[in-house]
Structure formats: C-alpha cells, structure tokens
Design a protein around this motif. Sequence first.
Motif, PDB file in Angstrom:
ATOM      1  N   LEU A 273       0.804  -1.214   0.000  1.00  0.00           N
ATOM      2  CA  LEU A 273       0.000   0.000   0.000  1.00  0.00           C
ATOM      3  C   LEU A 273       0.846   1.277   0.000  1.00  0.00           C
ATOM      4  O   LEU A 273       0.310   2.370   0.165  1.00  0.00           O
ATOM      5  CB  LEU A 273      -0.941   0.013   1.208  1.00  0.00           C
ATOM      6  CG  LEU A 273      -2.003  -1.095   1.241  1.00  0.00           C
ATOM      7  CD1 LEU A 273      -2.894  -0.944   2.462  1.00  0.00           C
ATOM      8  CD2 LEU A 273      -2.845  -1.090  -0.035  1.00  0.00           C
ATOM      9  N   ASP A 274       2.128   1.157  -0.225  1.00  0.00           N
ATOM     10  CA  ASP A 274       3.017   2.324  -0.246  1.00  0.00           C
ATOM     11  C   ASP A 274       2.913   3.011  -1.608  1.00  0.00           C
ATOM     12  O   ASP A 274       3.705   2.765  -2.525  1.00  0.00           O
ATOM     13  CB  ASP A 274       4.454   1.887   0.042  1.00  0.00           C
ATOM     14  CG  ASP A 274       5.419   3.064   0.122  1.00  0.00           C
ATOM     15  OD1 ASP A 274       4.970   4.225  -0.005  1.00  0.00           O
ATOM     16  OD2 ASP A 274       6.628   2.823   0.299  1.00  0.00           O
ATOM     17  N   LEU A 275       1.927   3.883  -1.726  1.00  0.00           N
ATOM     18  CA  LEU A 275       1.692   4.577  -2.993  1.00  0.00           C
ATOM     19  C   LEU A 275       2.898   5.404  -3.408  1.00  0.00           C
ATOM     20  O   LEU A 275       3.329   5.358  -4.562  1.00  0.00           O
ATOM     21  CB  LEU A 275       0.449   5.464  -2.878  1.00  0.00           C
ATOM     22  CG  LEU A 275       0.150   6.370  -4.072  1.00  0.00           C
ATOM     23  CD1 LEU A 275      -0.115   5.560  -5.329  1.00  0.00           C
ATOM     24  CD2 LEU A 275      -1.033   7.296  -3.756  1.00  0.00           C
ATOM     25  N   ALA A 276       3.451   6.158  -2.470  1.00  0.00           N
ATOM     26  CA  ALA A 276       4.612   6.996  -2.793  1.00  0.00           C
ATOM     27  C   ALA A 276       5.778   6.140  -3.266  1.00  0.00           C
ATOM     28  O   ALA A 276       6.488   6.504  -4.224  1.00  0.00           O
ATOM     29  CB  ALA A 276       5.015   7.811  -1.571  1.00  0.00           C
ATOM     30  N   GLY A 277       5.978   5.007  -2.613  1.00  0.00           N
ATOM     31  CA  GLY A 277       7.077   4.134  -3.004  1.00  0.00           C
ATOM     32  C   GLY A 277       6.927   3.611  -4.416  1.00  0.00           C
ATOM     33  O   GLY A 277       7.912   3.509  -5.172  1.00  0.00           O
ATOM     34  N   PHE A 278       5.687   3.294  -4.814  1.00  0.00           N
ATOM     35  CA  PHE A 278       5.467   2.785  -6.162  1.00  0.00           C
ATOM     36  C   PHE A 278       5.671   3.883  -7.202  1.00  0.00           C
ATOM     37  O   PHE A 278       6.320   3.666  -8.232  1.00  0.00           O
ATOM     38  CB  PHE A 278       4.061   2.198  -6.277  1.00  0.00           C
ATOM     39  CG  PHE A 278       3.775   1.565  -7.611  1.00  0.00           C
ATOM     40  CD1 PHE A 278       4.441   0.420  -8.004  1.00  0.00           C
ATOM     41  CD2 PHE A 278       2.846   2.123  -8.477  1.00  0.00           C
ATOM     42  CE1 PHE A 278       4.190  -0.171  -9.234  1.00  0.00           C
ATOM     43  CE2 PHE A 278       2.584   1.544  -9.706  1.00  0.00           C
ATOM     44  CZ  PHE A 278       3.262   0.399 -10.088  1.00  0.00           C
ATOM     45  N   ILE A 279       5.127   5.056  -6.937  1.00  0.00           N
ATOM     46  CA  ILE A 279       5.307   6.168  -7.876  1.00  0.00           C
ATOM     47  C   ILE A 279       6.793   6.495  -8.034  1.00  0.00           C
ATOM     48  O   ILE A 279       7.289   6.703  -9.152  1.00  0.00           O
ATOM     49  CB  ILE A 279       4.527   7.406  -7.406  1.00  0.00           C
ATOM     50  CG1 ILE A 279       3.023   7.112  -7.406  1.00  0.00           C
ATOM     51  CG2 ILE A 279       4.836   8.610  -8.294  1.00  0.00           C
ATOM     52  CD1 ILE A 279       2.186   8.212  -6.776  1.00  0.00           C
ATOM     53  N   ASP A 280       7.513   6.507  -6.922  1.00  0.00           N
ATOM     54  CA  ASP A 280       8.944   6.832  -6.982  1.00  0.00           C
ATOM     55  C   ASP A 280       9.730   5.751  -7.714  1.00  0.00           C
ATOM     56  O   ASP A 280      10.702   6.062  -8.418  1.00  0.00           O
ATOM     57  CB  ASP A 280       9.494   7.007  -5.564  1.00  0.00           C
ATOM     58  CG  ASP A 280       8.976   8.271  -4.881  1.00  0.00           C
ATOM     59  OD1 ASP A 280       8.423   9.133  -5.592  1.00  0.00           O
ATOM     60  OD2 ASP A 280       9.116   8.382  -3.646  1.00  0.00           O
ATOM     61  N   LEU A 281       9.325   4.502  -7.562  1.00  0.00           N
ATOM     62  CA  LEU A 281      10.010   3.424  -8.282  1.00  0.00           C
ATOM     63  C   LEU A 281       9.806   3.579  -9.786  1.00  0.00           C
ATOM     64  O   LEU A 281      10.737   3.362 -10.575  1.00  0.00           O
ATOM     65  CB  LEU A 281       9.506   2.063  -7.794  1.00  0.00           C
ATOM     66  CG  LEU A 281      10.196   0.836  -8.409  1.00  0.00           C
ATOM     67  CD1 LEU A 281      11.690   0.822  -8.072  1.00  0.00           C
ATOM     68  CD2 LEU A 281       9.524  -0.452  -7.922  1.00  0.00           C
ATOM     69  N   CYS A 282       8.605   3.953 -10.180  1.00  0.00           N
ATOM     70  CA  CYS A 282       8.360   4.227 -11.604  1.00  0.00           C
ATOM     71  C   CYS A 282       9.233   5.382 -12.082  1.00  0.00           C
ATOM     72  O   CYS A 282       9.826   5.314 -13.170  1.00  0.00           O
ATOM     73  CB  CYS A 282       6.885   4.542 -11.829  1.00  0.00           C
ATOM     74  SG  CYS A 282       5.770   3.150 -11.533  1.00  0.00           S
ATOM     75  N   ARG A 283       9.350   6.425 -11.265  1.00  0.00           N
ATOM     76  CA  ARG A 283      10.224   7.560 -11.604  1.00  0.00           C
ATOM     77  C   ARG A 283      11.666   7.108 -11.770  1.00  0.00           C
ATOM     78  O   ARG A 283      12.353   7.504 -12.729  1.00  0.00           O
ATOM     79  CB  ARG A 283      10.131   8.613 -10.505  1.00  0.00           C
ATOM     80  CG  ARG A 283      11.042   9.826 -10.678  1.00  0.00           C
ATOM     81  CD  ARG A 283      11.332  10.485  -9.342  1.00  0.00           C
ATOM     82  NE  ARG A 283      12.025   9.555  -8.439  1.00  0.00           N
ATOM     83  CZ  ARG A 283      12.017   9.655  -7.116  1.00  0.00           C
ATOM     84  NH1 ARG A 283      11.342  10.618  -6.518  1.00  0.00           N
ATOM     85  NH2 ARG A 283      12.678   8.776  -6.369  1.00  0.00           N
TER      86      ARG A 283
END
Length: 805
Positions: A74-84
Amino acid sequence: MIEITRKQIRIDGRPVLILCGEIHYYRLRREEWQDRIDKLILSGCNAVASYVPWLCHEETEGEIDLEGKTRPELDLAGFIDLCRDNGLYFFLRPGPFIMAEMKNEGLPYWIYRKHPEIIPLGWDGRPATTKTADYLAYGFLIETRRWYEAVMAVAAPRLQPNGGNIIAIQLDNEIGMLSWVSNGPDLTERVMEDFASWLGDRYPAEALAQRYPFDPKDRDARRTAIRSPEEAYAPALHLDLGRYMRHRFSRYVDILRDYAEAYGAAGVPFVVNIHGTGGGRGFTYPIGISQLYESYEGKPGVISGSDIYFGDLNMDTFQDLYLINGFMDAVHDADQPLTSVEFNCGDGNFGETYGSRYDPSAADLKMRMCVAQGNRLVNYYLFAGGRNGVLDQRPGDGNDRVAFTGERHGFAAPVGPDGDLNYTFPRMARGIGAVMAVSEKLAVMDEERDAVSFAFIPDYYMTESRYPGSAIMKEIYDDLEANRAHWSWETLARAMLLAGYRFGAVDIQNKPLRADAVPALALLSAKYMDGEVQRKLAEYLREGGKVLLYGEVPLYDMEGRPCRVLADALGLRFLREHRESPHYYPSVLTEGWAAPRPEVRTLFAQTFEAAAGTETVFRLYGSGEACGFDLAVGRGRAIVLTARYRTDIALYRTALERLGAKPGLTHDCAHHGIFMTSMRSPMGERFIHLLNLDGLDKTFRLYEDGTPLFGGRELTLGSRDGVMLPVNVTFNGVNIRCSSAEITSVEPNAIAFRLTQARDWIELETARVIAESDDYRVERADAFYRVWSNKHAKVDDRLTVRFEG
C-alpha cells in the motif's frame, strides 16, 4: 510544466505521445513491483497508470495508510517513486470510485454505513441495484475531500511541474455509468430538490407550469411525480432530467478538481473517462459522451479519455472505433486532444474459461487506429494482473477479499497475475515499439480529412434511463436506437471507410453548422429530432451545405410533438412507414443515378411524396412509393435515403461524390477489408496508416486523389497486419521520401525498419553517405536514393540502414 494545446500534450514545451500500462501496485507484493515495471519497459511503454483504491487504503475510518505501514503493497509513494527511478511517467487515478472489479466499486464499507442517505433511489422509489452514490450528497463530499487531501499530500510533490513524474490525474471513474447500466437515475430527496431548483432556473414560472402538472418545489408532489411520471409529461421529464444530470455531473467534476487543486495539484491535466462500450461493440459508447461532455467540454486543463473494450478490430467493429474517436473529438475544443485511459488489451480470457479469445493483433490494430486519429495518450488496461487481498474486516460475503474476481485478478492481461507473458504480449510490444520510434513526429500530427463530416447529436444518446411504465418513451427510444447506430454504422459508416473516406465528426446540436466549415454532412437521422436542430440543418442546406441523410426524415421533436421543419425544407410530404413482417418482405428498386442495381430486401422504409423537380433514386417494389431522393434546397443539396439498405460501397461513394466529397486515399484491392487514413504535421511530414482487417494477405496499389502512390508499385499487406508508411519524414539529415517498410528505431547513424514485402524499398534524400551492406542494395534515382532490401519479410523482417559520419 504540462500544457494541453492544439490537441497536443506538451511536457516542458515538447509535444509527447504517452503510452501507459495499468499496473495495480496494491494487487502485487512489493518485491514484484520491479519485475512488472521491467516488463512494461520491455513492451515499450513510457508511463505507468494505476487506480488508488480507497477501500484498501482506509478500510477503517480515519486510518488512512498510503505509506505501507499496515501492508507493504500500500506504499503509494514508493510505487510512484520506483516508476520515476525507472524513467517512467505516472498517471494517477484516485477515484473516489474506481470500479476495477473492486467491492463497492472501491469505496470503503464504512461510508455506506455512516452515510446511508447517499444511497440513491430510482424509478418508483426502488433502491439502486448498483453500488453507486449521490455524488453531490454533503456527507459523501465531506469524506471525498478528506480522501483527496490524503492522496494529494502524496501526489503534489511528485507532479511533473514539481520535479516528479505524475503527468495527469483522473477525477473519479466512469461517472454516471452505474446509474445507466441499471436504468436507475439518482432520485434521492436531495437530488430532486436540486432538480427542482434547476428547473426553476431554466424555465419561467408560467412555462414550467404548462410543462408539468405538479409543482416541482412541492416536496410531496414531486416525490411521486418525478419517480413515477405520468405519460403526459414523461418525454419532457426525460429531456429535463437527462440535461440536469449532465449539469450535475459537471458540478461534481468541478468539485473534485477544486479539492485536488486545494491540496496542491496544479500544472497537470485532469482527466474524465468516458464509459459505454459493451458486448465488444461501440453502439452505446456515445451514451457516455452524452452524459459527461459538459464535465470537460471547453474547460482548460481538463481532457476526456475513452474506455475501449472491444475484442478484435475486424470488419464487424472497425467503424465503431473510428466513430467513437470522431464523436469524442466533436465535443472537444480546439485544444483538447483525444486520449484512451482504459484501452483493453490481453487475450480476452476474463473468466478463465479460455473464451472470448482475441487474435494477437487486437491491441496493436486498435492502438494504431487511435494514434492515427490523434490519440495522444493510450493506457493499456489491464497491463499486469495481480491478486486480491483479504480485508481485515471480513464482510462474510463468500470470499472476504477486496474484489469479487477471487484470489487472482487480471487473468486476461498481457502480463498475468503471476508475472507470465501471454501470447498477446509480443505483437502488442511490436506495435508500441513502432509508434514510440516515431512518437516525436506523431505527437504533432493530425489526421487528414476529406470534405465530409459525420453528424453527432448528443441528445440522440441521452437514453441512459427510461421510466419502465412509459409507452411513449419506449417508442421514442426504440426509434432513436434503431437509427443512431447498429445497422446505420454498419452500412453508411462502414461503406464510407471502406471507400477510403477520412472524416471527423461535428456536434450539430451544440456547435455552429456552417457550409464553409462543413462542406458535406453524413447524417444518421431518426423520426425524432429537436426542432432547433432541424432548423439548423435546414438553414445549413439553404446556405449551400450538402447532406447525405440515412435513416428517417424527422417528423417529431424529441418530446414526440409534430415537428416537420426539415421535411418541409426538403419538400417531402410523409406518406407511410413500411416494416417487414412474417408475410411482408418489402424490397427496394433503384432508379436515376442509383440504377441499375438489383432489387434489395429492406427491413424498414419511410415513404414520401416529393416536390416537383426532385430526382427519385429509391422506390418500393409494388407500391412504387419513393424512399430515396436527390434534391436541391436553396444553394445546397441533399440526398435522402429512408430505406434500410445494404453496405453498397459504390452507392454511398457515388452519393457523396455528387455532394462534392471525394475520398483522398483509395486502393484497388477487390476484397476490401483495408482501413486507410493519413496524418500530417505542420511541416508536411506524413504517415499513411494501413490496417488489414482480414485473415488473408492483400496485394494492391494505393492512390491519392486518383494518382498512384509509390510510383504505382504494389504493396502486400499481411493478414491482420498494420503499418505506418512514412512520407517525407526526416531524421538526422535523412529524409525518407516513402517506404514500404515501417520505422522501428532511429539512431544518429542508423534507421531500423520492419520489412513488410517480398522485396521492400526505401526512398531517401540525403547528403549523407549510405553505408554498404549485404542486407540491401542502393541505387541512385534522380535526386534521391532507392534502397532495395535483399531480405524477404517473411523470412527476416528486420533491416537497418546505416550512414557514415
């Protein structure tokens, strides 16, 4: 900074094409995220999209977890940052509704328990059969604002203008869809009170009193009168309620945008997605446009996106997709581009039955058509499957999971729940690669159009709800549905595309209709048409416009009152309707320029007596009554066909050519089944898009305005293949004059192609030296070079032309 201008998406001033893949981070273990991102990169996409499920992130009221404290996935920020970190853009879809097979369509259970007043009642006071809500209910908005505050706290610092990778935010999901599919308009007490206020603003008191035999401000009176309308005013209520719902949805979208902006979301476009495809066809898709166009039309910073759920793109469906894109564009302003935010991909195995099995070409051909018509963002849905977790607070509903698809989700996706690639992945990736190789060119190109447009009348599709007890509304709806799509798309629209016409659409209900801007109009007309639209068409014809009317000449307005403005302008006096029956088989005979043709069976015909000087082109066998006309109206001209006819490509082409509209691109293949269109940039660079919709190779010559293209050389287009052929496209000092091969990559000293022929040719203009190679032969031809491939495309379809220095 992201700008929406001239139907382009520009990031920091550079026009871009975005191809996304939907990956649901919350349906994967955190350690699986990188694997799925790797596979998305392998496909060629440059962006990731995902819903943000409120149900998962706030299962217990007040305990929002967007950081993975309760569950790592559920770590939304972590997923977005990984995509970045992987060089990918991100398309954020935070709801509050997300659907996605989630329970409650993604809303937490506690919302319904805390705010039972948001649950709508519909016709006759029946409870909603779907998990929808009154979007503008105070309690629902209060909770939604708090949800947006939490999500935007994560999103705002990660927006592209702030140095992050989020390039768009979707507002809710498929607004109005649940009410439509259940024929259950939201008729809570609050909605009816708001509707009464809207009526008071729209109509003077005297007109409103004449329109309705009850006082809309009287709570007790309106409760029954609106939920269970009487026949005398059912058509009026249908129109008013439909138009009010458009207004209501628009207010809801504005509120969500205000929430997002209040919590830091700025500088990226907001997206409203349009629902409506069903059963693998597009016939009902414009219902979604009709419901939602006021939510985005002409609003800076807001764009619409389609939900495209077709299977294969073939001779059954191709005109559906083309029309859908055209109708979407018809309600856009001069800046808003086309996008597709749920673009169905994979193998169609949604129920794990191995049914609905798609051809590998499905996603590729559909994507190519969308790009050719100007789609600037396409989101492959669902790109990667996953698993549905178990809720901590078990609902005891048979599986206790967050969704109703069982443990695994996304069985049909190109990347399955366990990370395996299914058979559709390679072909999908090949198409993505071809588009992304030339994306900087495609991002500024617009489809070239011939001198004809398709008419779009939003109110013809305002049929998302109908009071079940109304016979007059059933009659009106049945007639609209019989003429606005189905047979009409499969005859007139299909024939136009097969004849080579490239056309857009025009909203003739809400936008100006001028002969100088719309030289010719293809009009699917029903027996019912708004009087103002009829007057607009009559004036258009008198001023020199040209109309090909197919269907019925309108005799009534949209409330069922006699209205023959257009019929009178056409000089047609109605005689009668002819319908087939078990012992009556009406047939059409041709005469005049439409003859000679064989007698053709028809399902329905509307016959008229025409004014003197009118040329008859269709008559019914036996009675001799006329049902097809070629006539002058003022400075204009109309060809009116009021019998259901076959997909006679030559007949419709002749009709349009008599109205001054000729197809620019044609071919000489006798088997048809080839879709053609072309795109051009402001600099004159072009791509010609060809799709073979059949399972057989086709050999033909292409013509533009009657002149052979490519020196008259034949092309062979493989079974269910699609190509983008470059014409005067320049890279790194090399101008590709034309080519039978498709560009697959561009490097400073090389251009790679996918071969398509037994012997491909590439014509180049350049001062650079073409390197020698055993793979091709170079010959000088006047002021250019012709490169001949030494490979057969069916043996080895890869060729790289290299340049020295």
